[in-house]
Design an enzyme around this catalytic site. Structure first.
Site, mmCIF file in Angstrom:
data_model
loop_
_atom_site.group_PDB
_atom_site.id
_atom_site.type_symbol
_atom_site.label_atom_id
_atom_site.label_comp_id
_atom_site.label_asym_id
_atom_site.label_seq_id
_atom_site.Cartn_x
_atom_site.Cartn_y
_atom_site.Cartn_z
ATOM 1 N N HIS A 154 0.819 -1.215 0.000
ATOM 2 C CA HIS A 154 0.000 0.000 0.000
ATOM 3 C C HIS A 154 0.851 1.263 0.000
ATOM 4 O O HIS A 154 0.377 2.338 0.326
ATOM 5 C CB HIS A 154 -0.960 0.013 1.207
ATOM 6 C CG HIS A 154 -1.664 -1.284 1.428
ATOM 7 N ND1 HIS A 154 -1.229 -2.230 2.325
ATOM 8 C CD2 HIS A 154 -2.754 -1.805 0.821
ATOM 9 C CE1 HIS A 154 -2.027 -3.292 2.283
ATOM 10 N NE2 HIS A 154 -2.950 -3.073 1.383
ATOM 11 N N GLY A 155 2.139 1.105 -0.302
ATOM 12 C CA GLY A 155 2.969 2.282 -0.548
ATOM 13 C C GLY A 155 3.602 2.947 0.660
ATOM 14 O O GLY A 155 3.999 4.111 0.568
#
Ligand code: FES
Length: 196
Positions: A154-155
């Site tokens: 999710h970065g």
């Protein structure tokens, strides 16, 4: 209103059957509880400290070991990386590591015992993916930061002290496990002075 006769015989049977199943369930729960007092040799080994030879780790290199079923990273930071770390503070969520994600002896700006070695549990503090080490291309993720860890799920982004950047889903810095140096080339993960 129904005039059907009440089948009291069947109801009694159901009540009795339920009681028996309930009793069996209570036994099944009790057995693992008792077993938990006698961990197997395999379980003991899974929780045991891990000795790591770091004498051949090159500057910039990351090695991965397993401790208690988790990936643990040992990274040898270069002087350039060490010098760059203090310049990130304004971009980080918890630059001083106030949220205690590390032992006391790693509660310092580099989050380590020795400046050149960064040791962390390689699990993202969002939902548990393992971030990717980007030694040279992290600037594509955070401008002006040369190296770091990027979580592909999710970065989330972490610097070379495992500190989380602002504006990502991970809430906390990476966890630093208990560890202790035996000599210049050997570290033990999972044990330190007074912590086993
Ligand atoms: S698990 Fe790493 S960002 Fe979600």
């Amino acid at each position: 209103m129904s005039n059907a006769p009440v089948d009291t015989g069947r109801r009694r049977f159901l009540t009795a059957a339920t009681a028996v199943v309930g009793g069996a369930g209570a036994v099944a729960v009790a057995v693992p509880f008792i077993k938990s007092w006698n961990p197997s040799a395999k379980a003991k080994a899974a929780g045991a400290p891990v000795e790591v030879n770091i004498s051949k780790v090159e500057p910039g290199q990351l090695i991965r070991v397993e401790w208690r079923g988790k990936p643990v990273w040992v990274v040898r930071r270069t002087d350039a990386v060490i010098n760059e770390l203090p310049t990130h503070d304004g971009k980080l969520r918890d630059p001083a590591s106030v949220e205690m994600q590390q032992p006391d002896y790693a509660t310092n700006p580099l989050r380590s015992i020795k400046p050149e070695y960064f040791i962390a549990v390689g699990i993202c503090t969002h939902l548990g993916c393992s971030p990717t080490y980007l030694p040279d291309s992290f600037g594509e993720q955070v401008e002006g930061v040369t190296s770091g860890f990027f979580c592909p799920c999710h970065g989330s982004k972490f610097d070379m002290a495992g500190r989380v950047f602002q504006g990502v889903p991970a809430p906390l810095n990476l966890v630093i496990p208990p560890h202790q140096y035996v000599d210049d080339g050997t570290v033990i993960i999972g044990v330190d002075k007074g912590v086993a």
